[in-house]
Every structure is written in structure tokens, then in C-alpha cells.
Design a protein around this motif. Structure first.
Motif, PDB file in Angstrom:
ATOM      1  N   ALA A 236       0.804  -1.226   0.000  1.00 40.59           N
ATOM      2  CA  ALA A 236       0.000   0.000   0.000  1.00 40.59           C
ATOM      3  C   ALA A 236       0.834   1.272   0.000  1.00 40.59           C
ATOM      4  CB  ALA A 236      -0.926   0.010   1.217  1.00 40.59           C
ATOM      5  N   ARG A 237       2.026   1.208   0.524  1.00 39.98           N
ATOM      6  CA  ARG A 237       2.823   2.406   0.772  1.00 39.98           C
ATOM      7  C   ARG A 237       2.990   3.321  -0.440  1.00 39.98           C
ATOM      8  NH1 ARG A 237       8.652   2.293   3.907  1.00 39.98           N
ATOM      9  NH2 ARG A 237       8.828   4.547   4.291  1.00 39.98           N
ATOM     10  N   PRO A 238       3.309   2.797  -1.639  1.00 41.19           N
ATOM     11  CA  PRO A 238       3.476   3.708  -2.789  1.00 41.19           C
ATOM     12  C   PRO A 238       2.204   4.473  -3.135  1.00 41.19           C
ATOM     13  CG  PRO A 238       4.416   1.551  -3.249  1.00 41.19           C
ATOM     14  CD  PRO A 238       3.618   1.405  -2.001  1.00 41.19           C
ATOM     15  N   LEU A 239       1.039   3.870  -2.882  1.00 40.31           N
ATOM     16  CA  LEU A 239      -0.222   4.556  -3.156  1.00 40.31           C
ATOM     17  C   LEU A 239      -0.498   5.620  -2.108  1.00 40.31           C
ATOM     18  CD1 LEU A 239      -1.743   3.549  -5.683  1.00 40.31           C
ATOM     19  CD2 LEU A 239      -0.379   1.731  -4.640  1.00 40.31           C
ATOM     20  N   LEU A 240      -0.231   5.301  -0.857  1.00 42.53           N
ATOM     21  CA  LEU A 240      -0.468   6.251   0.229  1.00 42.53           C
ATOM     22  C   LEU A 240       0.430   7.472   0.106  1.00 42.53           C
ATOM     23  CD1 LEU A 240      -0.799   3.806   3.280  1.00 42.53           C
ATOM     24  CD2 LEU A 240      -2.560   4.572   1.683  1.00 42.53           C
ATOM     25  N   ALA A 241       1.585   7.293  -0.500  1.00 34.74           N
ATOM     26  CA  ALA A 241       2.520   8.400  -0.659  1.00 34.74           C
ATOM     27  C   ALA A 241       1.973   9.512  -1.545  1.00 34.74           C
ATOM     28  CB  ALA A 241       3.842   7.890  -1.239  1.00 34.74           C
ATOM     29  N   HIS A 242       0.924   9.237  -2.305  1.00 36.73           N
ATOM     30  CA  HIS A 242       0.343  10.275  -3.156  1.00 36.73           C
ATOM     31  C   HIS A 242      -0.372  11.346  -2.338  1.00 36.73           C
ATOM     32  CE1 HIS A 242       1.447   8.409  -6.866  1.00 36.73           C
ATOM     33  NE2 HIS A 242       0.764   7.312  -6.623  1.00 36.73           N
ATOM     34  N   TYR A 243      -0.757  11.042  -1.095  1.00 30.91           N
ATOM     35  CA  TYR A 243      -1.406  12.064  -0.272  1.00 30.91           C
ATOM     36  C   TYR A 243      -0.853  12.130   1.150  1.00 30.91           C
ATOM     37  CZ  TYR A 243      -4.487   7.913   0.343  1.00 30.91           C
ATOM     38  OH  TYR A 243      -5.002   6.648   0.521  1.00 30.91           O
ATOM     39  N   ALA A 244       0.342  11.573   1.358  1.00 31.11           N
ATOM     40  CA  ALA A 244       0.931  11.609   2.693  1.00 31.11           C
ATOM     41  C   ALA A 244       2.401  11.997   2.626  1.00 31.11           C
ATOM     42  CB  ALA A 244       0.788  10.252   3.369  1.00 31.11           C
ATOM     43  N   ARG A 245       2.868  12.669   3.659  1.00 29.97           N
ATOM     44  CA  ARG A 245       4.298  12.977   3.770  1.00 29.97           C
ATOM     45  C   ARG A 245       4.997  11.970   4.677  1.00 29.97           C
ATOM     46  NH1 ARG A 245       4.156  18.438   7.567  1.00 29.97           N
ATOM     47  NH2 ARG A 245       3.158  17.486   9.384  1.00 29.97           N
ATOM     48  N   ALA A 246       4.209  11.249   5.499  1.00 33.31           N
ATOM     49  CA  ALA A 246       4.775  10.243   6.397  1.00 33.31           C
ATOM     50  C   ALA A 246       3.820   9.065   6.482  1.00 33.31           C
ATOM     51  CB  ALA A 246       5.010  10.834   7.785  1.00 33.31           C
ATOM     52  N   VAL A 247       4.338   7.865   6.203  1.00 31.07           N
ATOM     53  CA  VAL A 247       3.546   6.635   6.266  1.00 31.07           C
ATOM     54  C   VAL A 247       4.354   5.630   7.074  1.00 31.07           C
ATOM     55  CG1 VAL A 247       2.325   4.866   4.962  1.00 31.07           C
ATOM     56  CG2 VAL A 247       2.645   7.135   3.956  1.00 31.07           C
TER      57      VAL A 247
END
Length: 298
Positions: free
Chosen positions: A149-160
Motif C-alpha cells: 500500500a505504501r506507494p499509493l499512500l505516498a500520493h497524499y501523505a508525507r509520512a507513512v
């Protein structure tokens, strides 16, 4: 490579989050309880909308969810027309709702029974963070689910960040809300004190925000608080919901949260003032409404 995504829930957070994914080149199908909102999103971003969560989830690789509470979450995931009814085995559900750790674990088991993964991934940063793509995301699940999931979440997050197994993301979000509530109350008290002392509140904030008293809330909310404007962030009704979750979990794990209980009661006062949809910085308006007469010293 593009990933087929379903996004369920288009509130003030979900709407821009789904938009970031579509604009990044991933085909997104959305579902929202209010159909007009889904139609508006599809017209703005060029994606598709579905009539049910199950329909949105059909053929999706990742199924993102951002709804209101535990009951809403259960309905859109495992209800009669929930996402699991349409999900393909091997798909991954990523839940951005701020909910209980109990429901996260419950739905992780339900997803596993359908051959799917589930990761709780509540967010911090508010509407502004969602729109700017600068959210902080706290995840609970397996390392494999997180890396997927991480690469997708990076589209709207600065920290995952992966915090641990199922439920750990929600528990971390509870820590966040406990800290935020206390900070907002402290800021409200300081600003009310400065006002009552006859100081220039803006000048006070300009000075103390450069030192140890500074916080995100002080930097980003003081101007609207001074202007008595409370339509700029996370609503009191939702904060009350979150703090109730925190206090329930505290009773379960033996934590003593006296300050959180007090702040929750103060937000209850704000609701009684008609401020359920005001943002959380409205604790200052509560203090101004309850100001006591000053003592007159000889």
C-alpha cells in the motif's frame, strides 16, 4: 504501473485523497452514500462512480475506505452490499477511518476469510493535509500489506509508518487525538488569559510561537481563533467521537486519562452551544462565553 483502486467515502478527507490517486494515473472508482457527491467527484477528476461499495470494489487491487465511525465502517466493508461482497481474492483493503482497534481487528479477520488483506491506516493532518497531500498515516497490518500500500499512500501523505499488527494504527491515532485535545485546550486557555489581561493576542502569539510553547495548533489556528472563526478544520462532533474511542480503550487497557476526560466534557459544552460543526479550536469560544468577572483588588 497503474493500480486499480476503489475509494469508499468522499467526505472532506476522502474527496481530495481519491483525487490525488486519480491524478497520479491510477484508475479510481468511488462510492459515496450521497450519490451526487460521487457524481461531482467523477466529473471533477475523470474517474468512475459506483452504486454500492461492492460494485466499486469489483476488480479493484486496493480498496480505500474513509467513512465516519465503526458502524459506517462495518456497513461498507461487510454489510449486505459491502466491499467484501465484490472484492477479488488477493485485493487489499486500506481503512483511513478513525475507528476503534476492535473493529480493525474484526474486519481484518473478515477480510482474511474472503482471501483479502486489511490494513487500518488512520490519518492526521485534517482537510488541509488531505488537499495538500501532506497527511501523516499510522498503519496496522503486516509488513507485506504495508509495502504493497505504501506507494499509493505516498500520493497524499508525507509520512507513512507501520506501527504494528492490526489495530496498531488505530491505537496510534488515539494517542494523537489525546495529545491534540490537550494542546488545543492549553492554547485556548493561554489566548483567553492574554485577552483578559489586555494584551495584544496576535503579538503574544508572534513571540511565544518562536519558543517552547509553539505547536501546530498555535501556528495554524491562532489567527482564525482571534477572528472568532471556527469553520476551518476538524469538527467538534468528530473529535467527541474520537475522544470517546480513546476513553473506551483507556478503560480497557487500564490507562488514566483525566485531562482527556475533561477536554471531552469541554467539547460537550461546545456541542450544547450549537457548535458541533465548529472546528476543534472553538474551545476558545467556550472559554469566552464562560468568562468569570475579574476580581477587583483594593
Amino acid at each position: 504501473m497503474s493500480t486499480r483502486i476503489a475509494f469508499i467515502g468522499l467526505g472532506v478527507m476522502g474527496y481530495p485523497m481519491a483525487g490525488h490517486l486519480q491524478r497520479a494515473g491510477h484508475p479510481v472508482t468511488v462510492y459515496n452514500r450521497t450519490t451526487a457527491k460521487a457524481e461531482q467527484w467523477a466529473a471533477e477528476y475523470g474517474g468512475h462512480h459506483a452504486a454500492t461499495p461492492a460494485e466499486a470494489a469489483r476488480n479493484a487491487d486496493l480498496i480505500m475506505i474513509c467513512v465516519g465511525n465503526d458502524d459506517d465502517l462495518r456497513a461498507v466493508v461487510s454489510g449486505e452490499h459491502g466491499a467484501l461482497k465484490g472484492a477479488t481474492p488477493g485485493s487489499l483493503l486500506v481503512d483511513h477511518t478513525t475507528a476503534s482497534a476492535k473493529v480493525a481487528r474484526e474486519l481484518a479477520e473478515a477480510a482474511q476469510a474472503h482471501g483479502c488483506g486489511f490494513m487500518d491506516a488512520p490519518v492526521s493532518g485534517g482537510q488541509q493535509g488531505a488537499e495538500q497531500g501532506s497527511l501523516t498515516i499510522m498503519c496496522g497490518g503486516t509488513e507485506q500489506e504495508f509495502q504493497r500500500a505504501r506507494p499509493l499512500l505516498a500520493h497524499y501523505a508525507r509520512a507513512v509508518t507501520l506501527m504494528g499488527p492490526s489495530g496498531a494504527g488505530q491505537l496510534t491515532k488515539m494517542v494523537n487525538q489525546i495529545c491534540v485535545g490537550a494542546v488545543v485546550q492549553g492554547l485556548a486557555e493561554g489566548m483567553a488569559f492574554a485577552e483578559n489581561a489586555g494584551l495584544d493576542v496576535q503579538r503574544v502569539i508572534d513571540v511565544i510561537s518562536q519558543g517552547a510553547a509553539s505547536s501546530w495548533q498555535m501556528v495554524n489556528r491562532h489567527r482564525t481563533m482571534i477572528a472568532d472563526e471556527y469553520e476551518h478544520g476538524f469538527a467538534v462532533d468528530w473529535m467527541r467521537k474520537d475522544l470517546d474511542i480513546c476513553l473506551a480503550e483507556a478503560r480497557h487497557n487500564g490507562s488514566d486519562l483525566p485531562l482527556t476526560e475533561m477536554v471531552n466534557d469541554f467539547y460537550r459544552d461546545v456541542q450544547a452551544m450549537g457548535g458541533g460543526r465548529w472546528d476543534t479550536s472553538s474551545l476558545l469560544r467556550r472559554m469566552q462565553a464562560q468568562r468569570k468577572p475579574a476580581d477587583k483588588q483594593a
